[in-house]
Motif scaffolding. Sequence first.
Motif, short mmCIF file in Angstrom:
data_model
loop_
_atom_site.label_atom_id
_atom_site.label_comp_id
_atom_site.label_asym_id
_atom_site.label_seq_id
_atom_site.Cartn_x
_atom_site.Cartn_y
_atom_site.Cartn_z
N GLY A 124 0.99 -1.14 0.28
CA GLY A 124 0.40 -0.06 -0.10
C GLY A 124 0.90 1.00 -0.01
N SER A 125 -0.05 2.57 0.48
CA SER A 125 0.95 4.00 0.24
C SER A 125 0.60 4.45 1.21
CB SER A 125 0.57 4.20 -1.27
OG SER A 125 1.17 3.59 -3.12
N LEU A 126 1.15 5.40 1.66
CA LEU A 126 0.50 6.68 2.49
C LEU A 126 1.47 7.34 2.05
CD1 LEU A 126 1.23 4.77 5.83
CD2 LEU A 126 -0.74 5.45 4.71
N ARG A 127 0.90 8.84 2.37
CA ARG A 127 2.12 10.54 2.35
C ARG A 127 1.98 10.99 3.29
NH1 ARG A 127 0.23 16.02 -1.68
NH2 ARG A 127 -0.96 15.66 0.26
N LEU A 128 3.21 11.38 3.87
CA LEU A 128 3.10 12.13 5.18
C LEU A 128 3.51 13.47 5.12
CD1 LEU A 128 6.25 9.87 7.40
CD2 LEU A 128 3.39 9.91 6.64
N SER A 129 2.96 13.93 5.46
CA SER A 129 3.45 15.26 5.60
C SER A 129 3.96 16.46 6.99
CB SER A 129 1.84 16.33 5.27
OG SER A 129 0.78 16.03 4.35
N CYS A 130 4.39 17.32 6.36
CA CYS A 130 5.02 17.94 7.44
C CYS A 130 5.06 19.54 7.61
CB CYS A 130 6.68 17.69 8.18
SG CYS A 130 7.52 18.41 9.03
N ALA A 131 3.98 20.20 8.28
CA ALA A 131 3.66 21.21 9.07
C ALA A 131 5.07 21.98 9.65
CB ALA A 131 2.46 21.91 8.39
N ALA A 132 5.31 22.84 8.56
CA ALA A 132 6.52 23.53 9.80
C ALA A 132 5.68 25.59 10.32
CB ALA A 132 7.43 24.29 9.11
N SER A 133 5.56 25.61 11.25
CA SER A 133 5.35 27.19 11.36
C SER A 133 6.74 28.01 11.14
CB SER A 133 4.59 27.24 12.92
OG SER A 133 6.10 26.72 14.29
N GLY A 134 6.17 29.28 11.71
CA GLY A 134 7.73 29.99 11.24
C GLY A 134 7.76 30.70 10.34
N SER A 135 9.20 31.31 10.24
CA SER A 135 8.82 32.02 9.01
C SER A 135 10.29 31.46 8.02
CB SER A 135 9.78 33.45 9.13
OG SER A 135 10.62 33.64 9.97
N ALA A 136 11.11 31.94 7.26
CA ALA A 136 12.11 31.77 6.20
C ALA A 136 12.04 29.84 6.02
CB ALA A 136 13.57 32.53 7.15
N PHE A 137 10.80 29.62 5.43
CA PHE A 137 10.77 28.00 5.52
C PHE A 137 12.00 27.76 4.31
CE2 PHE A 137 9.26 23.85 5.46
CZ PHE A 137 8.98 23.26 4.59
N SER A 138 12.18 28.26 3.74
CA SER A 138 12.91 28.08 2.02
C SER A 138 14.46 27.89 2.23
CB SER A 138 12.17 28.70 1.36
OG SER A 138 13.19 30.72 1.09
N LEU A 139 14.25 28.28 3.35
CA LEU A 139 16.19 28.74 3.47
C LEU A 139 16.19 27.36 4.93
CD1 LEU A 139 16.94 32.17 4.55
CD2 LEU A 139 16.51 31.28 2.53
N TYR A 140 15.64 26.22 4.75
CA TYR A 140 15.69 24.89 5.68
C TYR A 140 16.37 23.94 5.16
CZ TYR A 140 14.46 27.21 10.20
OH TYR A 140 14.33 28.12 10.31
N TYR A 141 16.62 23.38 5.26
CA TYR A 141 17.07 22.43 4.56
C TYR A 141 16.53 21.07 5.69
CZ TYR A 141 20.34 21.07 8.93
OH TYR A 141 20.40 20.20 9.85
N MET A 142 15.78 19.95 4.64
CA MET A 142 14.85 19.45 5.44
C MET A 142 14.37 18.04 5.17
SD MET A 142 11.80 21.69 4.25
CE MET A 142 10.84 21.08 5.60
N GLN A 178 17.82 2.13 15.83
CA GLN A 178 18.36 3.94 16.33
C GLN A 178 17.76 4.13 14.74
OE1 GLN A 178 22.57 4.01 15.63
NE2 GLN A 178 22.81 3.89 17.57
N ARG A 179 17.58 5.76 15.44
CA ARG A 179 16.93 6.30 14.16
C ARG A 179 17.89 6.42 12.66
NH1 ARG A 179 13.97 12.01 16.16
NH2 ARG A 179 13.53 10.68 17.95
N GLU A 180 17.02 6.64 11.94
CA GLU A 180 17.81 6.30 10.59
C GLU A 180 17.35 6.96 9.43
OE1 GLU A 180 17.10 2.81 8.98
OE2 GLU A 180 14.82 2.43 8.98
N LEU A 181 17.83 8.06 8.74
CA LEU A 181 18.00 8.77 7.63
C LEU A 181 16.62 7.84 6.56
CD1 LEU A 181 17.79 11.59 5.87
CD2 LEU A 181 19.79 10.18 5.09
N VAL A 182 15.81 8.60 6.15
CA VAL A 182 14.51 7.61 5.43
C VAL A 182 15.15 8.80 3.86
CG1 VAL A 182 13.11 8.24 4.09
CG2 VAL A 182 12.79 7.39 6.69
N ALA A 183 14.75 10.24 3.78
CA ALA A 183 15.40 11.15 2.56
C ALA A 183 14.81 12.22 3.22
CB ALA A 183 13.98 10.92 1.82
N ARG A 184 16.06 13.01 2.27
CA ARG A 184 16.68 14.76 2.71
C ARG A 184 16.02 15.24 1.25
NH1 ARG A 184 22.05 16.23 5.91
NH2 ARG A 184 21.26 18.22 5.47
N ILE A 185 16.06 16.72 1.96
CA ILE A 185 15.95 17.59 0.65
C ILE A 185 16.35 18.56 0.84
CG2 ILE A 185 13.88 18.36 1.57
CD1 ILE A 185 12.62 18.81 -2.16
N GLY A 186 17.43 19.03 0.11
CA GLY A 186 18.21 20.17 -0.38
C GLY A 186 17.11 22.36 -0.09
#
Length: 115
Positions: A16-34, A44-52
């Motif tokens: 099956g499929s799922l779509r996760l969302s992450c909503a951020a408050s605050g400003s300058a969202f575009s300046l963050y890597y995610m 242990q916690r592990e990386l799944v994916a990153r976007i610059g």
Amino acid sequence: QAQLVESGGGLVQPGGSLRLSCAASGSAFSLYYMGWYRQAPGKQRELVARIGLSGATIYADPAKGRFTIRRDNAKNTMYLQMNDLKPEDTAVYYCNIGRGTLDYWGQGTQVTVSS
């Protein structure tokens, strides 16, 4: 100070499929890597994916070909589309954003893949 809220987790059958969302408050969202991370019980916690900042992406091997990370700076939201889910994808999924010395985490959303 940024606050992150994940949503979209749940119980899904293998394949099956799922779509996760992450909503951020605050400003300058575009300046963050995610990124999305996950932590399975006893592991242990592990990386799944990153976007610059430019949209360049990195995927961990288990996510390649099945997951897609995307960001919408206009909506201050990041997404993780997960397809062909497997039982080993079961974990709490966390979103993370950072910039310089700033580093923020969400509370996590549970994804359970089971028949």
